[in-house]
Design a protein around this motif. Sequence first.
Motif, PDB file in Angstrom:
ATOM      1  N   VAL A 121      21.123  66.294  29.411  1.00  0.00           N
ATOM      2  CA  VAL A 121      22.095  65.461  28.701  1.00  0.00           C
ATOM      3  C   VAL A 121      23.463  66.106  28.858  1.00  0.00           C
ATOM      4  N   VAL A 122      24.446  65.329  29.306  1.00  0.00           N
ATOM      5  CA  VAL A 122      25.784  65.864  29.575  1.00  0.00           C
ATOM      6  C   VAL A 122      26.816  65.034  28.818  1.00  0.00           C
ATOM      7  N   THR A 123      28.033  65.529  28.751  1.00  0.00           N
ATOM      8  CA  THR A 123      29.100  64.777  28.103  1.00  0.00           C
ATOM      9  C   THR A 123      29.450  63.544  28.942  1.00  0.00           C
ATOM     10  N   ASN A 124      30.118  62.593  28.302  1.00  0.00           N
ATOM     11  CA  ASN A 124      30.578  61.411  29.018  1.00  0.00           C
ATOM     12  C   ASN A 124      31.469  61.793  30.189  1.00  0.00           C
ATOM     13  N   GLU A 125      32.366  62.744  29.948  1.00  0.00           N
ATOM     14  CA  GLU A 125      33.307  63.155  30.997  1.00  0.00           C
ATOM     15  C   GLU A 125      32.578  63.774  32.194  1.00  0.00           C
ATOM     16  N   ASP A 126      31.579  64.610  31.910  1.00  0.00           N
ATOM     17  CA  ASP A 126      30.820  65.235  32.999  1.00  0.00           C
ATOM     18  C   ASP A 126      29.948  64.225  33.726  1.00  0.00           C
ATOM     19  N   TRP A 127      29.465  63.218  32.990  1.00  0.00           N
ATOM     20  CA  TRP A 127      28.615  62.225  33.669  1.00  0.00           C
ATOM     21  C   TRP A 127      29.455  61.382  34.629  1.00  0.00           C
ATOM     22  N   TRP A 128      30.560  60.836  34.126  1.00  0.00           N
ATOM     23  CA  TRP A 128      31.374  59.971  34.975  1.00  0.00           C
ATOM     24  C   TRP A 128      32.023  60.752  36.108  1.00  0.00           C
ATOM     25  N   GLY A 129      32.389  61.996  35.840  1.00  0.00           N
ATOM     26  CA  GLY A 129      32.998  62.807  36.894  1.00  0.00           C
ATOM     27  C   GLY A 129      31.990  63.501  37.780  1.00  0.00           C
ATOM     28  N   GLN A 130      30.694  63.371  37.439  1.00  0.00           N
ATOM     29  CA  GLN A 130      29.617  64.045  38.179  1.00  0.00           C
ATOM     30  C   GLN A 130      29.939  65.531  38.365  1.00  0.00           C
ATOM     31  N   VAL A 131      30.300  66.147  37.228  1.00  0.00           N
ATOM     32  CA  VAL A 131      30.650  67.565  37.237  1.00  0.00           C
ATOM     33  C   VAL A 131      29.367  68.391  37.303  1.00  0.00           C
ATOM     34  N   GLY A 132      29.191  69.142  38.387  1.00  0.00           N
ATOM     35  CA  GLY A 132      28.037  70.019  38.523  1.00  0.00           C
ATOM     36  C   GLY A 132      26.743  69.330  38.900  1.00  0.00           C
ATOM     37  N   TRP A 133      26.804  68.063  39.299  1.00  0.00           N
ATOM     38  CA  TRP A 133      25.558  67.382  39.683  1.00  0.00           C
ATOM     39  C   TRP A 133      25.886  66.187  40.578  1.00  0.00           C
ATOM     40  N   SER A 134      24.880  65.731  41.274  1.00  0.00           N
ATOM     41  CA  SER A 134      24.995  64.537  42.104  1.00  0.00           C
ATOM     42  C   SER A 134      23.685  63.759  42.001  1.00  0.00           C
ATOM     43  N   PRO A 135      23.723  62.450  41.841  1.00  0.00           N
ATOM     44  CA  PRO A 135      22.467  61.696  41.733  1.00  0.00           C
ATOM     45  C   PRO A 135      21.613  61.783  42.992  1.00  0.00           C
ATOM     46  N   GLU A 136      22.241  61.928  44.155  1.00  0.00           N
ATOM     47  CA  GLU A 136      21.475  61.989  45.408  1.00  0.00           C
ATOM     48  C   GLU A 136      20.658  63.269  45.541  1.00  0.00           C
ATOM     49  N   GLU A 137      21.061  64.325  44.853  1.00  0.00           N
ATOM     50  CA  GLU A 137      20.325  65.579  44.996  1.00  0.00           C
ATOM     51  C   GLU A 137      18.893  65.456  44.451  1.00  0.00           C
ATOM     52  N   HIS A 138      18.643  64.439  43.643  1.00  0.00           N
ATOM     53  CA  HIS A 138      17.305  64.222  43.100  1.00  0.00           C
ATOM     54  C   HIS A 138      16.556  63.101  43.839  1.00  0.00           C
ATOM     55  N   GLY A 139      17.164  62.556  44.889  1.00  0.00           N
ATOM     56  CA  GLY A 139      16.538  61.465  45.623  1.00  0.00           C
ATOM     57  C   GLY A 139      15.248  61.892  46.292  1.00  0.00           C
TER      58      GLY A 139
ATOM     59  N   LEU B   5      11.711  60.702  38.713  1.00  0.00           N
ATOM     60  CA  LEU B   5      13.119  60.763  39.100  1.00  0.00           C
ATOM     61  C   LEU B   5      14.008  60.796  37.860  1.00  0.00           C
ATOM     62  N   ARG B   6      13.759  59.908  36.926  1.00  0.00           N
ATOM     63  CA  ARG B   6      14.616  59.810  35.743  1.00  0.00           C
ATOM     64  C   ARG B   6      14.579  61.077  34.901  1.00  0.00           C
ATOM     65  N   ALA B   7      13.472  61.815  34.953  1.00  0.00           N
ATOM     66  CA  ALA B   7      13.347  63.046  34.174  1.00  0.00           C
ATOM     67  C   ALA B   7      14.245  64.153  34.708  1.00  0.00           C
ATOM     68  N   GLN B   8      14.800  63.990  35.899  1.00  0.00           N
ATOM     69  CA  GLN B   8      15.608  65.039  36.514  1.00  0.00           C
ATOM     70  C   GLN B   8      17.095  64.719  36.564  1.00  0.00           C
ATOM     71  N   VAL B   9      17.454  63.438  36.466  1.00  0.00           N
ATOM     72  CA  VAL B   9      18.850  63.039  36.651  1.00  0.00           C
ATOM     73  C   VAL B   9      19.587  63.096  35.315  1.00  0.00           C
ATOM     74  N   PRO B  10      20.775  63.704  35.270  1.00  0.00           N
ATOM     75  CA  PRO B  10      21.537  63.779  34.013  1.00  0.00           C
ATOM     76  C   PRO B  10      21.889  62.402  33.452  1.00  0.00           C
ATOM     77  N   ARG B  11      22.018  62.374  32.112  1.00  0.00           N
ATOM     78  CA  ARG B  11      22.420  61.156  31.411  1.00  0.00           C
ATOM     79  C   ARG B  11      23.533  61.522  30.436  1.00  0.00           C
ATOM     80  N   ALA B  12      24.450  60.589  30.209  1.00  0.00           N
ATOM     81  CA  ALA B  12      25.534  60.813  29.245  1.00  0.00           C
ATOM     82  C   ALA B  12      24.982  60.777  27.830  1.00  0.00           C
ATOM     83  N   ALA B  13      25.505  61.656  26.969  1.00  0.00           N
ATOM     84  CA  ALA B  13      24.994  61.771  25.603  1.00  0.00           C
ATOM     85  C   ALA B  13      25.151  60.472  24.829  1.00  0.00           C
ATOM     86  N   VAL B  14      26.270  59.788  25.009  1.00  0.00           N
ATOM     87  CA  VAL B  14      26.502  58.505  24.343  1.00  0.00           C
ATOM     88  C   VAL B  14      27.179  57.554  25.318  1.00  0.00           C
TER      89      VAL B  14
END
Length: 585
Positions: A107-125, A141-150
């Motif tokens: 779970v990451v902040t909204n800012e980190d989710w939208w900015g993909q700070v420190g992660w990329s969705p493709e890295e879990h593909g 797949l969903r268990a590994q990909v970050p999600r925004a807290a709210v």
Amino acid sequence: MQVQASSFCPGLMSSYLKSKGGSLSTHHCKNCSASFEISAEEAAFFERMSFVAGGEQITISLPTYCPLCRLQRRMAHRNQIYVLLGKVRGQADPRFSMYFEGAPFPVVTNEDWWGQVGWSPEEHGREFDFSRLFFEQFAELRAQVPRAAVNAALSDNSSYCNNVASLKNCYFVFDANTIEDSFYLETAVAVRDSVDCSSVDNCELCYDCAGCRRCYSLQSSDHCLDCTESFFLLNCRSCRNCFGCANLIQSQYCIFNKQHTKEQYEAFVAAQALGSWSGREKVRQRVDAFRATFPRPHLYGSRCEMVSGNHIHSARQVEDSFMIREGERLRYCFACSQQVNDCQDLTIWGQKAELIYEGIVCGNNVFHLLFCFNCWNGSSDLTYCDTCHGSSHLFGCVSMVKRQHCILNRQYSEEEYQALLPRIVRHMRKTGEWGEFFPASLALVPYNYSLAQRYFPLSKEEVLQRGLWWHEPRGAEARISAGAIAAAALPDVLPQGDVAIVALSAVSGKPFRITTEEIRRYRKLNVPLPRLTYDERMNARMARVGGVRLHERSCDKTGRLLRSIHPPEAGYPVWDREEFEREMV
């Protein structure tokens, strides 16, 4: 992927239905065994939702769940009104989150989710495994990909809110847009300085209102339009300075539907002790008894044509849908507004949405989405996706923004994507997954904290028997009960000071906080302290808005058969809406 033209070809659909062993008549729900109908119009919609991939026609399987069970399954994935303190990646202190302790994904902040700070969705593909179920692979797949807290955008000083945009100085506001200086709102648009209201829009200085629009300084009222400075109204329009009235239009200084002078009205209101809990309860009991003698329309709506359901406004050709505004050709939809057209089984949102089937929280210029959750912002041609925005031609993807031609978060060329997609659909047909929304067992929220629990309540035993998640409060959630005051021991009128209070619900015994700012706001509105938790109050108000089940009954005026949210045993008269409107004018 090419979507079929909108025209309905009877021969093609008949062949499709015959090949699937289906019919245009009665089916039996795989979940509850109830019978349900699939009409020719519904079959035509499925034909329109079909598409071409890799030169192969991809048709949509007929539903195996009845409309209510499909709605329950979608709602099981929605956390509508809960936020909790929890761990958020990269933050030293706990942050508010819609996700419960033990969530398997980061779970990451909204800012980190939208900015993909420190992660990329493709890295879990990952590649699709044709030896396994799709839903199993998707869950991994969903268990590994970050999600925004709210889900919160463009909001200021509104940390305790979720599923919102454009908030300022708000507290526990949910499913809302453009709200200022308000507490405890749900499903609200363009509201200011209001407390404890649900399903309201363009309201100001309102308290304890449900299903109201364009109202000012209105308290404890339901289904009202353009009403001001009034109390305890039901289905009134353009009324001012009225108390305890039902079904009035353009009235002033009325008390329980009887005309009074300005002086008589003001003296009556002053004598009601509305700042007292016991005083309000006495008034409420009298109001309930008075309302029972007045008819209700079989559905609440305005400027609507050929519709069934409840709270339908500025819409036409809407079937068995609820809380709809500005929509056409909709079926089995819930809480959708602002140019929603040609959709079926869409739960929550809209805002320029077209050709959506079995989706929840999808909107803002979206087109042709199948079995998607939380997909927004110009997305099109998504299938089985979760939290993908501004994207097109994705299948089984999670947390992707502005992407194309991905499957399970793995990037493909357009040609590779087109070739692989039909193979996956054929595999899912064999496994029985194609055409089914994500199972409730994959929900990221406990069932008892999901929107489904409001409209389809289950006991803990029933939830566990179905293999679903049940959450019991513990730790920090339970510790706030220390020193809590029983509801019966709360002061009848507001205390002199503004010291925050921890109380126990009069119904459940659950602890809840009443903050200093709340007490000040209650004093401004001249209302007593609450006796229930915020979620209990929200659930009670949405019950006043109406449920999602339609009952067979007859009009108490004409005898005409109706399908209405009001059951035959409701205890008050119910009239056909057209008859009701004729009497109101």
